[in-house]
Scaffold this motif. Structure first.
Motif, short mmCIF file in Angstrom:
data_model
loop_
_atom_site.label_atom_id
_atom_site.label_comp_id
_atom_site.label_asym_id
_atom_site.label_seq_id
_atom_site.Cartn_x
_atom_site.Cartn_y
_atom_site.Cartn_z
N VAL A 154 0.84 -1.19 0.00
CA VAL A 154 0.00 0.00 0.00
C VAL A 154 0.89 1.25 0.00
O VAL A 154 1.96 1.26 0.62
N PHE A 155 0.45 2.25 -0.71
CA PHE A 155 1.11 3.55 -0.73
C PHE A 155 0.33 4.51 0.16
O PHE A 155 -0.90 4.65 0.00
N LEU A 156 1.00 5.16 1.09
CA LEU A 156 0.38 6.19 1.92
C LEU A 156 0.77 7.55 1.36
O LEU A 156 1.96 7.84 1.14
N LEU A 157 -0.23 8.40 1.12
CA LEU A 157 0.01 9.70 0.49
C LEU A 157 -0.48 10.82 1.39
O LEU A 157 -1.59 10.74 1.95
N THR A 158 0.33 11.86 1.54
CA THR A 158 -0.02 13.02 2.33
C THR A 158 0.30 14.30 1.55
O THR A 158 1.00 14.25 0.54
N ASP A 159 -0.22 15.40 2.05
CA ASP A 159 0.12 16.72 1.50
C ASP A 159 1.20 17.31 2.40
O ASP A 159 0.91 17.83 3.48
N PRO A 160 2.48 17.23 2.02
CA PRO A 160 3.57 17.58 2.94
C PRO A 160 3.72 19.08 3.15
O PRO A 160 3.35 19.90 2.30
N LEU A 161 4.28 19.42 4.30
CA LEU A 161 4.58 20.81 4.63
C LEU A 161 5.68 21.33 3.71
O LEU A 161 6.62 20.61 3.38
N ARG A 162 5.57 22.57 3.31
CA ARG A 162 6.65 23.20 2.55
C ARG A 162 7.88 23.34 3.45
O ARG A 162 7.77 23.88 4.56
N PRO A 163 9.05 22.91 2.99
CA PRO A 163 10.22 22.97 3.87
C PRO A 163 10.62 24.38 4.25
O PRO A 163 11.23 24.60 5.30
N ASP A 164 10.28 25.38 3.40
CA ASP A 164 10.69 26.75 3.71
C ASP A 164 9.68 27.49 4.58
O ASP A 164 9.90 28.63 4.96
N ALA A 165 8.54 26.82 4.92
CA ALA A 165 7.49 27.52 5.66
C ALA A 165 7.93 27.97 7.06
O ALA A 165 7.71 29.14 7.42
N PRO A 166 8.53 27.12 7.89
CA PRO A 166 8.92 27.61 9.23
C PRO A 166 9.94 28.74 9.18
O PRO A 166 9.82 29.72 9.93
N GLY A 226 19.24 46.14 -0.67
CA GLY A 226 18.87 46.33 0.72
C GLY A 226 18.65 44.98 1.38
O GLY A 226 18.90 43.92 0.79
N ARG A 227 18.15 45.01 2.60
CA ARG A 227 17.95 43.78 3.36
C ARG A 227 16.84 42.93 2.75
O ARG A 227 15.75 43.43 2.47
N ILE A 228 17.13 41.65 2.52
CA ILE A 228 16.12 40.71 2.05
C ILE A 228 16.29 39.41 2.80
O ILE A 228 17.29 39.18 3.48
N HIS A 229 15.30 38.53 2.66
CA HIS A 229 15.33 37.24 3.34
C HIS A 229 16.03 36.18 2.51
O HIS A 229 16.69 35.29 3.04
N THR A 230 15.90 36.26 1.19
CA THR A 230 16.45 35.24 0.31
C THR A 230 17.96 35.16 0.44
O THR A 230 18.65 36.18 0.46
N VAL A 231 18.47 33.94 0.50
CA VAL A 231 19.91 33.69 0.58
C VAL A 231 20.40 33.27 -0.80
O VAL A 231 19.83 32.37 -1.42
N VAL A 232 21.43 33.91 -1.30
CA VAL A 232 21.99 33.58 -2.62
C VAL A 232 23.29 32.82 -2.40
O VAL A 232 24.22 33.32 -1.77
N GLU A 271 17.11 19.53 7.88
CA GLU A 271 17.93 19.80 6.71
C GLU A 271 17.11 20.43 5.59
O GLU A 271 17.57 21.37 4.93
N GLU A 272 15.91 19.91 5.37
CA GLU A 272 15.09 20.47 4.29
C GLU A 272 14.66 21.90 4.60
O GLU A 272 14.57 22.73 3.70
N GLU A 273 14.44 22.18 5.88
CA GLU A 273 14.01 23.53 6.26
C GLU A 273 15.15 24.53 6.23
O GLU A 273 15.00 25.64 5.70
N PHE A 313 18.40 22.66 2.55
CA PHE A 313 18.02 22.43 1.17
C PHE A 313 16.95 23.40 0.68
O PHE A 313 16.77 23.58 -0.52
N SER A 314 16.21 24.05 1.59
CA SER A 314 15.26 25.08 1.15
C SER A 314 15.99 26.29 0.56
O SER A 314 15.40 27.08 -0.17
N LEU A 315 17.29 26.43 0.87
CA LEU A 315 18.07 27.53 0.29
C LEU A 315 18.26 27.34 -1.21
O LEU A 315 18.59 28.29 -1.92
N LEU A 316 18.08 26.12 -1.70
CA LEU A 316 18.24 25.87 -3.13
C LEU A 316 17.10 26.46 -3.94
O LEU A 316 17.19 26.52 -5.15
#
Length: 767
Positions: free
Chosen positions: A439-451, A620-626, A759-761, A764-767
């Motif tokens: 059986v396959f269990l399927l969920t709607d996962p949380l976005r890793p960048d949300a927290p 200026g100041r931003i949240h995104t990491v390059v 790690e995903e939060e 890897f969310s920086l990618l």
């Protein structure tokens, strides 16, 4: 000036009108200068008077519109300056004021223009045809003709035309109204709402409402009502009018009274024309809009940007916003010694032929694991049950438990259904060659960048976060705890979401983030509506003030940082410009400035204020990491390994489940330990050596990688401990030894899941 207050003629846009007036005034001003340089003062004065009269007519219209709408305006200062320039025979000063006036109109028209909130996406999706059954057969009729009690047929993939009660069971995609991405099984006798899509077999229903009173029409009405209640944009200049206009008139009158010279009064009015407010502020706002667009954020006008900066309460929908909005495989549970990857490969090969949302999740999971899919033949869809076909000579069946499982169901199936019920997962059962396979269990996962994004938003000035969703309370509470919201409202329909937004808006300025038709009313009612529209234009994008064009929500934090900076610079530029104008007013009042020199000086002040406003375009100041190119390549390589090893986590738990007291599968445990030592631990060491320095460089701050190092060490410690425990156990383990092994495996499973989430939060969310 506030040129938007004057209504353009039909068929002639406001922007076009303002550009035409600005061009005409500028050309005439230069023509007058040419005449003056040629020594023809009479012709020059005539041309400048014409420009002044044109500006006077324009400002008269804008003042009249302001009075009609009972809004204060500084336009009266410009009007008095123009009249005074004519009366004291200073036409050049009047012409310069007129050009400044039209310049402000052009810039503000572009700065405050916001996209119209059209209902095109909603209207295009609204059902127009219903299929009614009667003794003569099935007939298509306009949806407006459906009456309560009519028997309707809804085909597979069709939109339910009106609210009704099912006569046959089937499944529905209800995301348009509830936001829940998973198909919902509805039995016969259940109520179904208009606007949802039949995701199963054709079904009959009885209409319980007319089209005008059905759920989908109600969503349309809610959006229209919410839009109608949205306040119009008020210029920054107008906010100062009540204090600035009387002050200017007082200084001008005092200068005239003390000197007896009306020219001084006109000079004061000329330099008091608040062009820094009319020019610098819109330019700073426009620059902010431009900068936000570079980060994948479309802000629909200056009003939206100002309101974004003012927001203090952030409200979220869950599905598609904090979660990915589409199901993914969270676990594969197999029967007996069946291989999970092989079962996934066969199932995905069969599901390639299906357009079902769950089929897409299975195919995606197989491709993520690098499995090679084979063509399927003899594919048949069993309506209401599942899919059947042949892959590589094996007969494969996918679908509901009742179609796959024997009665009574085996232990692994009961365990899977129990987990699915607890986690809110969907299940897809599989059989191969007539034998139940897993059986396959399927969920709607949380976005890793949300927290991370919510933490960044708090740093950007958000004081309260609220989650509103149509999903189950237990699932919503879990998501709310993980991302750190202050309040959670679950099981809410669009009308209830709208009521919550209005209540929060009454207490503080709000920002509502959503994705889907069901969010459109709330987005329109909030101070600022933000839509995530990366997967295509939706009604939410039409109703929203801000649209995130990438499938990432951390762009919202960038947009808020940019909005704060733009508003701050706009106020600073306007304030500096007005302070310089105040100095000029004092000089004009004592006779040190003539109207013409004052007008030219005012232009210089305007240039300085505009230059200050343009600094918004600087970084200026931003949240995104390059990330640097080399760091990005290394992180992507490690992420590919991370994704490939993800199934190993669930294998740890499945091996623990299989360690029964009666017949423990020790060989399977041995294979698992070998994989952990040969595949997982080298990957963890590579992350320690390569990924953690990348995170440290990207995030900065005190010890951003300490938690990662600790969990790396704990994972290795637990794997080594399990190996020692396994080696010490004989061929026939004792019950307490099995208990020790199971406890170690379950503990390792929990730590690995937490570590992967971290790690995903944070990496890897920086990618």
């Amino acid at each position: 000036m506030k040129s938007s207050k004057a209504q353009p003629a039909p068929g002639f846009s406001r922007a076009g009108r303002d550009v035409l007036l600005f061009t005409a005034a500028t050309v005439l001003l230069l023509v007058g200068v040419a005449f003056a340089l040629a020594g023809n003062e009479v012709f020059a004065a005539g041309v400048w008077i014409a420009v002044t009269v044109l500006g006077l007519a324009y400002s008269t219209v804008t003042i009249a519109v302001s009075l009609r709408h009972r809004r204060p305006s500084v336009d009266v200062i410009a009007w008095l300056a123009l009249v005074g320039a004519l009366l004291v025979k200073e036409p050049l000063a009047g012409a310069i004021i007129a050009v400044m006036l039209f310049t402000g109109g052009v810039l503000e028209a572009r700065a405050s223009a916001r996209a119209k909130r059209e209902l095109s996406a909603l209207a295009a999706r609204a059902p127009r045809i219903a299929r009614r059954e009667d003794p003569d057969g099935v007939h298509e009729i306009p949806v407006a003709e459906v009456a309560i009690g009519d028997r309707l047929l809804v085909g597979a993939g069709e939109i339910v035309p009106v609210d009704g009660r099912l006569l046959e069971s089937t499944s529905f995609d209800e995301s348009a109204l509830s936001g829940e991405p998973m198909p919902v099984e509805r039995p016969a006798g259940d109520d179904v709402r208009s606007g949802v899509v039949n995701a199963g077999r054709p079904a009959r229903m009885t209409a319980t409402e007319t089209a005008a009173r059905s759920a989908y029409t109600g969503v349309l009405r809610l959006v229209e009502q919410a839009q109608a209640s949205t306040a119009p944009f008020v210029r920054l200049a107008d906010r100062f009018a009540l204090a600035f206009v009387p002050l200017t008139l007082a200084v001008s009158g005092l200068a005239w009274a003390l000197s007896g010279d009306p020219v001084r009064a006109v000079a004061v009015l000329v330099v008091a024309t608040p062009c820094p407010l009319l020019l610098a502020a819109p330019i700073a706002i426009m620059s902010g809009l431009s900068r936000a667009s570079r980060h994948g954020v479309i802000i629909k006008g200056g009003a939206a940007l100002e309101q974004l900066a003012a927001g203090r309460v952030l409200l979220f929908d869950k599905t598609g916003t904090l979660t990915r909005g589409r199901p993914t495989i969270s676990e594969i549970i197999t029967a007996g010694d069946a291989d999970a990857d092989e079962l996934l490969r066969l199932s995905a090969s069969l599901d390639q032929t299906s357009a079902h949302v769950l089929a897409a999740a299975i195919v995606t999971a197989a491709r993520d694991r690098g499995l090679t899919l084979a063509p399927a033949s003899g594919v048949e869809e069993q309506p209401g049950y599942g899919l059947l076909g042949t892959v590589d000579g094996h007969e494969v069946r996918l679908g509901k438990a009742a179609w796959i499982l024997e009665s009574p169901p085996p232990a692994w199936a009961r365990r899977a259904r129990r987990r699915a019920a607890i986690d809110g997962s969907l299940t897809v059962f599989a059989a191969v060659d007539g034998r139940q396979a897993g059986v396959f269990l399927l969920t709607d996962p949380l976005r890793p960048d949300a927290p991370r994004m919510l933490r960044a938003l708090r740093n950007a000035g958000i004081q309260r976060t609220v989650l509103i969703t149509g999903d189950r309370a237990d699932i919503a509470e879990s998501v709310g705890r993980i991302v750190g919201t202050d309040a959670v409202y679950a099981d809410r329909d669009p009308a209830e979401k709208l009521a919550i937004v209005r209540d929060e808006q009454a207490a503080a300025a709000t920002i509502m983030v959503g994705d889907g038709i069901n969010d459109a009313p709330a987005l329109a009612a909030a101070g600022v509506g933000v839509a995530l529209a990366a997967r295509g234009a939706t009604a939410s994008a039409e109703a929203a003030d801000v649209v995130l064009t990438t499938d990432r929500i951390d762009g919202l934090a960038d947009a808020i940082f940019i909005a704060h900076r733009s508003r701050r610079i706009a106020r600073r530029a306007a304030g500096t410009g007005m302070a310089l104008s105040a100095v000029a007013m004092a000089l004009a009042a004592v006779g040190l400035l003539t109207p013409t020199v004052g007008a030219i000086l005012q232009e210089g002040i305007d240039v300085a204020a505009i230059a200050m406003a343009l600094t918004v375009l600087l970084p200026g100041r931003i949240h995104t990491v390059v990330l640097a190119d080399a760091d990005l390549a290394a992180a992507q390589r490690l992420y590919a390994q991370h994704t490939t090893l993800a199934p190993l986590i669930e294998q740890v738990r499945s091996v623990a489940d299989a360690l029964s007291d009666s017949a423990p599968d020790m060989e399977r445990l041995r294979d698992l330990l070998d994989r952990l030592e040969l595949e997982l631990l080298p990957h963890e060491r590579a992350e320690e050596e390569q990924l953690l320095p990348i995170i440290a460089r990207a995030l900065g701050g005190p010890d951003p990688t300490g938690a990662f190092s600790r969990t790396h060490a704990e994972i290795e410690h637990r794997v080594r401990r399990l190996r020692r425990c396994f080696d010490d156990i004989g061929d026939v383990p004792e019950p307490d030894e099995l208990t020790e092994l199971r406890a170690g495996l379950y503990g390792l499973h929990a730590i690995m899941r937490l570590h992967n989430a971290q790690e995903e939060e944070n990496a890897f969310s920086l990618l």
